[in-house]
Design a protein around this motif. Sequence first.
Motif, short mmCIF file in Angstrom:
data_model
loop_
_atom_site.label_atom_id
_atom_site.label_comp_id
_atom_site.label_asym_id
_atom_site.label_seq_id
_atom_site.Cartn_x
_atom_site.Cartn_y
_atom_site.Cartn_z
N VAL A 1 11.09 82.45 11.58
CA VAL A 1 10.44 81.17 11.73
C VAL A 1 10.93 80.09 10.64
O VAL A 1 11.12 78.98 10.88
N LEU A 2 10.51 80.46 9.58
CA LEU A 2 10.94 79.66 8.18
C LEU A 2 12.30 79.35 8.10
O LEU A 2 12.77 78.09 7.91
N VAL B 1 14.23 78.96 10.77
CA VAL B 1 14.67 77.83 11.69
C VAL B 1 14.25 76.48 11.49
O VAL B 1 14.83 75.50 11.47
N ARG B 2 13.22 76.48 10.80
CA ARG B 2 12.41 75.15 10.32
C ARG B 2 13.49 74.55 9.01
O ARG B 2 13.44 73.34 8.99
N GLN B 3 13.86 75.39 8.37
CA GLN B 3 14.67 74.87 7.24
C GLN B 3 16.12 75.15 7.25
O GLN B 3 16.95 75.44 6.29
N ARG B 4 16.57 75.11 8.56
CA ARG B 4 18.09 75.62 8.86
C ARG B 4 19.34 74.85 7.91
O ARG B 4 20.07 75.28 7.56
N THR B 5 19.01 73.65 7.78
CA THR B 5 20.10 72.58 7.30
C THR B 5 20.08 73.01 5.72
O THR B 5 21.39 73.13 5.11
N GLY C 1 7.93 83.77 2.00
CA GLY C 1 7.74 82.47 2.41
C GLY C 1 7.10 81.64 1.17
O GLY C 1 7.91 80.68 0.66
N THR D 1 9.42 79.41 -1.45
CA THR D 1 9.12 78.03 -1.65
C THR D 1 9.03 77.64 -3.12
O THR D 1 9.61 76.66 -3.61
#
Length: 299
Positions: free
Chosen positions: A9-10, A12-16, A247, A251
Amino acid sequence: MLPLALVAVLAVRQRTVLAEGFGHLATARWPWLLAAAAATCLTWVAAAVTRQGAVVERLPRCRLLATQFAAGTANHMLPGGLGASAVNLRFMTVCGLPLARSSAALALYLLAESVGRAALLAVLLIAFPGALRLESLLPDGAIGPLLLTVGAAAVVAAVVPACVRRVRAAVGSFLRTALGEARTIHSRPSRALALWGGSLAFPALQAAVLVAVGRALGLPVPLWHMAVAYLAATVAVALIPTPGGIGSVETALIVALVAAGGPAAVATAVVLAFRIITVWLPLLPGALTLGALVRLKVI
């Protein structure tokens, strides 16, 4: 499977940002990565030394070291370090220590590890006061609520044992056992040296892993500043008890390295490589070791 789902999930949210960070991994210098892997192996030795220092009886060395390796896998299944604590508690009871003394030894280990980490951070902050602004590890306006939360938790922890008779009796009995164990340990120089030496070596070696990975990827941050960033981030994420720090550690480390002067993309690559070496590569061997120790009734 839950940690893996959380990571997905993490990601996908921060894929860039992750894609850019993964791109930097191809530029890593392998000698530094091998040094990071060697320092990671030494962290299990430091943990075993600290665990031995927390008890008077001599524990079987090979089984103790294998237990620390396996405890790392268990730590990614439960929050707040409960997995490693449960594995080590079972190991000590199998070795013949009563449950009360095993629990006291576990508490002494956790206290020594926390004090050692905080002491190293304090020393480095005094030596390098401009290495990191600690307030940059938290969002704007978050310090006040965080202090209120910590204060409220401290008040609850102090009031509940005093108000509930059975809890008060249990806590009092545990504290008497723990203080007795601590006095016995500190009356033996070899045990005290193992306890406090290992508790200082463990976070120092973890910081060395991050420094080696930073050197491998060319992170433009002085090595002592990277060590400060690591210690500050791990002290901060202790307030967020996710399983294995998944996670929250990533971060906090990225934010800390950026606050120390590193570019975001390179800092992301460093943290990714750091977590791969310290968490994901040992995960499967650690799980196999954990299963073998259970079958052999070592834990």
